[in-house]
Design an enzyme around this catalytic site. Structure first.
Site, PDB file in Angstrom:
ATOM      1  N   HIS A 167      45.011  28.494  39.853  1.00 42.52           N
ATOM      2  CA  HIS A 167      44.423  27.269  39.397  1.00 42.52           C
ATOM      3  C   HIS A 167      46.139  26.856  38.355  1.00 42.52           C
ATOM      4  CE1 HIS A 167      40.636  29.592  38.405  1.00 42.52           C
ATOM      5  NE2 HIS A 167      41.861  31.016  38.114  1.00 42.52           N
TER       6      HIS A 167
ATOM      7  N   GLU B 136      44.630  31.499  31.587  1.00 39.35           N
ATOM      8  CA  GLU B 136      44.726  32.243  32.729  1.00 39.35           C
ATOM      9  C   GLU B 136      45.884  31.991  33.906  1.00 39.35           C
ATOM     10  OE1 GLU B 136      41.506  32.111  35.091  1.00 39.35           O
ATOM     11  OE2 GLU B 136      42.393  32.956  37.335  1.00 39.35           O
TER      12      GLU B 136
ATOM     13  N   HIS C 211      45.485  35.515  39.740  1.00 43.84           N
ATOM     14  CA  HIS C 211      44.023  35.455  39.036  1.00 43.84           C
ATOM     15  C   HIS C 211      43.843  37.472  37.955  1.00 43.84           C
ATOM     16  CE1 HIS C 211      42.684  31.961  41.337  1.00 43.84           C
ATOM     17  NE2 HIS C 211      43.538  32.618  42.121  1.00 43.84           N
TER      18      HIS C 211
ATOM     19  N   GLU D 262      43.041  39.920  40.729  1.00 42.51           N
ATOM     20  CA  GLU D 262      42.541  39.816  39.184  1.00 42.51           C
ATOM     21  C   GLU D 262      42.635  41.072  38.164  1.00 42.51           C
ATOM     22  OE1 GLU D 262      40.611  37.178  38.607  1.00 42.51           O
ATOM     23  OE2 GLU D 262      39.697  36.271  40.204  1.00 42.51           O
TER      24      GLU D 262
HETATM   25 ZN    ZN Z   1      41.404  32.992  38.615  1.00 38.42          ZN
END
Ligand code: ZN
Length: 330
Positions: free
Chosen positions: A120, A157, A212, A294
Site C-alpha cells: 500500500h 497498515e 503487509h 501478512e
Molecule cells: Zn496489505
C-alpha cells in the site's frame, strides 16, 4: 599437539662421556645444545608431516576444514565459497580495508539483489480514484492498489509496511545485499500492483518480499506468508517461480516465528503459516521468487499491540531478513 611423539631431549648429564673428562664441562654444553636441536627439528618435521598429511591427498582438503569452523548458518549461507572467501569476514580481513568508506557490507548476500515492497501507500487514502483504476494482472483485472487496513486506534497498515520495509532494508544491506524498495513515501500514491511486480522483475531480484498486515476480525491472530499459485494467463506465468517462492516463504515463515515468537495464523493455512493464492497481481506477474507476508492482524488487539511496537517490528524485519539469507544462501 604431536609433540608427544617426538623423542624427549636427552638429559644434559647423561650425555657426558666419562672417557673424555678434560672438556667435560664444554662437551656437556655442546652435547646438550646439539641434542636439543635434533629434538626440536624432529618435532617440527612431525608437525609438518602431520599438517601435510591432511592436504597432500587432495588440494581441496583445507576447504571443508575451514568451512567446518563456520557455524551451520554461515556454512549454509555460502555453499560455493572458497576458503579465502570464507575467511573474508574475519577480523583480520576486515581491518585490511580501512579506507573503504561507503563500501557496502560484505556478507552472505553480497552480489544479491532483494526487492522489498512496502504494501500500500499511506497516500492511497487521498487518491482513491487513482488507485481504483483497473489494471491487468494477466489472469484478471484488479484495482491498481488498495488503501490497506488500520488498527482500531488508526495506525495504518501502510505506515507499518514502510517501517518494517526500511528496517528490513537495513538488515539486508548489513548482509551485503543490494536492496530496492518499490516506494518509500516518495510518491503520492501507489505504485500499482503491476508496477510493484515490474520493479522486482526489472531488478532481476534474487528474492522479492511484499510486506503487509492483515485486517480481519478480532480473535484471528498470527502471521502468514502468501505463496504464488501456478497460474498462466496473459502476462502472468508463475510456473518458474512457484518452487523457489515456496522455499523462500518457508524460510521466512520459520525465521519470522523464531524472531517474533508469533504463531502461524489461526484462521487460515491450517497452522502452517503458509497460504497459496492465485489472485494477487504482485505474485502473478512476478518472474522472480516472491512472497507476501501478512505479519499479523491489525484488527486484533493483541496482534495490534505487537504491530505497533517498534521493538517488535525490528524482530519482524530481522526474521524476514534471516529467511532471505537462508533462502539465498542455501
Ligand atoms: Zn496489505
Amino acid at each position: 599437539m604431536r609433540n608427544d611423539d617426538s623423542p624427549p631431549p636427552p638429559e644434559s648429564g647423561s650425555s657426558v662421556n666419562p672417557d673424555r673428562p678434560w672438556f667435560t664441562r664444554r662437551s656437556t654444553l655442546v652435547v646438550g645444545v646439539a641434542a636439543l636441536a635434533p629434538a626440536a627439528l624432529a618435532g617440527w618435521v612431525l608437525t609438518q608431516a602431520f599438517a601435510g598429511s591432511g592436504s597432500d591427498g587432495a588440494p581441496s582438503a583445507p576447504q571443508p576444514a575451514s568451512h567446518s569452523a563456520l557455524s551451520p548458518g554461515q556454512r549454509d549461507a555460502k555453499p560455493g565459497s572458497t576458503p579465502s572467501e570464507s575467511t573474508s569476514t574475519s577480523p583480520s580481513a576486515s581491518t585490511s580495508t580501512p579506507a573503504a568508506a561507503p563500501a557496502p557490507a560484505k556478507g552472505p548476500l553480497t552480489g544479491k539483489t532483494v526487492v522489498v515492497d512496502p504494501g500500500h501507500n499511506v497516500g492511497n487514502f487521498q487518491h482513491t480514484d487513482e488507485i481504483d483504476q483497473q489494471v491487468d494482472i494477466g489472469t484478471a483485472r484488479k484495482e491498481c492498489d488498495t488503501t490497506g487496513t488500520t488498527t482500531n486506534a488508526g495506525y495504518k497498515e501502510a505506515d507499518f509496511t514502510l517501517d518494517v520495509s526500511r528496517r528490513l532494508r537495513t538488515a539486508l544491506e548489513a548482509q551485503g545485499a543490494k536492496v530496492v524498495l518499490t516506494h518509500q513515501a516518495d510518491r503520492p500514491w501507489g505504485p500499482c500492483i503491476t508496477e510493484r511486480a515490474r520493479i522486482g522483475n526489472e531488478a532481476k531480484a534474487d528474492a522479492v518480499v511484499s510486506v503487509h498486515a492483515d485486517g480481519v476480525s478480532a480473535g484471528n491472530r498470527g502471521f502468514h506468508v502468501i505463496l504464488p499459485a501456478k497460474v498462466k494467463g496473459g502476462a502472468a506465468d508463475t510456473s518458474k517461480i512457484v518452487g523457489p517462492s515456496r522455499e523462500l516463504g518457508e524460510r521466512i515463515a520459520g525465521n519470522f516465528a523464531r524472531t517474533t515468537g508469533s504463531a502461524p495464523a489461526n484462521y487460515l493455512g491450517s497452522g502452517t503459516g503458509l497460504v497459496v493464492r492465485d489472485d494477487l497481481g504482485g505474485l502473478n506477474l512476478s518472474t522472480q521468487p516472491k512472497v507476501f507476508i501478512e505479519c499479523g492482524n491489525m484488527r486484533d488487539a493483541k496482534d495490534a499491540a505487537q504491530l505497533t511496537s517498534p521493538e517488535w517490528r525490528q524482530k519482524a524485519a530481522q526474521g524476514i531478513a534471516d529467511g532471505i539469507v537462508g533462502f539465498l544462501g542455501g
